[in-house]
Design a protein around this motif. Structure first.
Motif, short mmCIF file in Angstrom:
data_model
loop_
_atom_site.label_atom_id
_atom_site.label_comp_id
_atom_site.label_asym_id
_atom_site.label_seq_id
_atom_site.Cartn_x
_atom_site.Cartn_y
_atom_site.Cartn_z
N ILE A 19 0.83 -1.23 -0.02
CA ILE A 19 -0.09 -0.03 0.00
C ILE A 19 0.85 1.26 0.03
CG2 ILE A 19 -1.68 1.54 1.38
CD1 ILE A 19 -2.90 -1.37 2.13
N CYS A 20 1.94 1.30 0.93
CA CYS A 20 2.62 2.30 0.65
C CYS A 20 3.63 2.49 -0.26
CB CYS A 20 3.83 2.32 2.15
SG CYS A 20 2.82 2.45 3.61
N THR A 21 4.06 1.57 -1.09
CA THR A 21 4.80 1.80 -2.16
C THR A 21 3.72 2.27 -3.40
OG1 THR A 21 5.86 -0.42 -1.73
CG2 THR A 21 5.84 0.26 -4.03
N VAL A 22 2.57 1.66 -3.54
CA VAL A 22 1.75 2.29 -4.52
C VAL A 22 1.42 3.76 -4.01
CG1 VAL A 22 -0.84 2.27 -5.23
CG2 VAL A 22 0.51 0.23 -5.04
N LEU A 23 1.27 4.26 -2.85
CA LEU A 23 0.91 5.58 -2.53
C LEU A 23 2.37 6.40 -3.01
CD1 LEU A 23 -0.86 5.51 0.99
CD2 LEU A 23 -1.67 6.21 -1.32
N LEU A 24 3.49 5.92 -2.51
CA LEU A 24 4.74 6.83 -3.04
C LEU A 24 4.95 6.88 -4.56
CD1 LEU A 24 7.43 5.51 -0.47
CD2 LEU A 24 6.57 7.73 -0.70
N GLU A 25 4.53 5.83 -5.14
CA GLU A 25 4.51 5.91 -6.73
C GLU A 25 3.47 6.91 -7.09
OE1 GLU A 25 4.44 2.06 -8.45
OE2 GLU A 25 6.33 1.66 -7.70
N LEU A 26 2.07 7.01 -6.45
CA LEU A 26 1.17 7.70 -6.90
C LEU A 26 1.66 9.28 -6.30
CD1 LEU A 26 -1.80 8.20 -7.87
CD2 LEU A 26 -2.52 8.33 -5.34
N PHE A 27 2.26 9.40 -5.47
CA PHE A 27 2.77 10.89 -5.18
C PHE A 27 3.66 11.25 -6.39
CE2 PHE A 27 2.28 10.09 -0.23
CZ PHE A 27 0.76 10.18 -0.45
N GLY A 28 4.75 10.50 -6.96
CA GLY A 28 5.51 10.68 -7.76
C GLY A 28 4.98 11.08 -8.99
N SER A 68 9.74 4.42 -3.15
CA SER A 68 8.96 3.02 -3.47
C SER A 68 9.63 2.05 -3.57
CB SER A 68 7.84 3.37 -4.55
OG SER A 68 8.42 3.24 -5.85
N GLU A 69 10.79 2.04 -4.51
CA GLU A 69 11.53 1.12 -5.01
C GLU A 69 12.41 0.50 -3.57
OE1 GLU A 69 11.40 -0.65 -7.53
OE2 GLU A 69 10.35 0.80 -8.43
N VAL A 70 12.76 1.41 -2.82
CA VAL A 70 13.74 1.13 -1.67
C VAL A 70 12.62 0.23 -0.62
CG1 VAL A 70 14.67 2.03 0.35
CG2 VAL A 70 15.35 2.92 -1.65
N LEU A 71 11.49 0.83 -0.36
CA LEU A 71 10.43 0.41 0.46
C LEU A 71 10.12 -1.15 -0.02
CD1 LEU A 71 8.96 0.76 2.81
CD2 LEU A 71 7.11 1.74 1.56
N ARG A 72 10.02 -1.34 -1.45
CA ARG A 72 9.77 -2.60 -2.02
C ARG A 72 10.98 -3.69 -1.56
NH1 ARG A 72 8.00 -1.70 -7.54
NH2 ARG A 72 6.13 -1.26 -6.48
N THR A 73 12.08 -3.35 -1.45
CA THR A 73 13.09 -4.16 -0.98
C THR A 73 12.75 -4.91 0.12
OG1 THR A 73 14.36 -2.63 0.04
CG2 THR A 73 15.09 -3.09 -2.19
N VAL A 74 11.98 -4.53 1.23
CA VAL A 74 11.55 -5.03 2.54
C VAL A 74 10.88 -6.29 2.15
CG1 VAL A 74 10.12 -4.94 4.48
CG2 VAL A 74 11.23 -2.84 3.61
#
Length: 114
Positions: A19-28, A68-74
């Motif tokens: 969810i956070c990854t999608v939100l960060l990409e949306l913000f971008g 978002s990519e850094v968060l995705r590494t989790v």
């Protein structure tokens, strides 16, 4: 019992990260679109700060996307996924560096014109 609890926590963390990854990409995307619209208006009015503002907006958008990519590494499960994410992060970081270099030189050009 504990394994089930750990599995549920892991599943919960995966959903939160997605969810956070999608939100960060949306913000971008929002930053990039707003910047493009604003810069188009600036282009119509022949504003000399157009390139500087556009570069700043692109850099900010890339930073959201890189976050978002850094968060995705989790939640990465395989080494091949980690390699792809690492390459994407590296390329976006390189682009951000180049854009910041362009911003610096554009500022210098604008100061010389003033």
């Amino acid at each position: 019992m504990i394994e089930l609890f750990i599995d549920n926590i892991e599943l919960f963390l995966t959903y939160i990260v997605e969810i956070c990854t999608v939100l960060l990409e949306l913000f971008g995307v929002i930053v990039l679109v707003c910047t493009a619209v604003r810069c188009f208006v600036m282009w119509i009015h022949h504003d000399s700060r157009l390139r500087l503002d556009l570069a700043r907006g692109i850099a900010l958008s890339l930073e959201f996307k890189m976050g978002s990519e850094v968060l995705r590494t989790v939640v990465v499960r395989q080494w091949s996924e980690l390699g792809i994410l690492g390459a994407v992060i590296f390329l976006r970081g390189l682009l951000t560096f180049l854009i910041h270099w362009e911003i610096k030189h554009e500022k210098e050009d604008l100061e010389k014109q003033s």
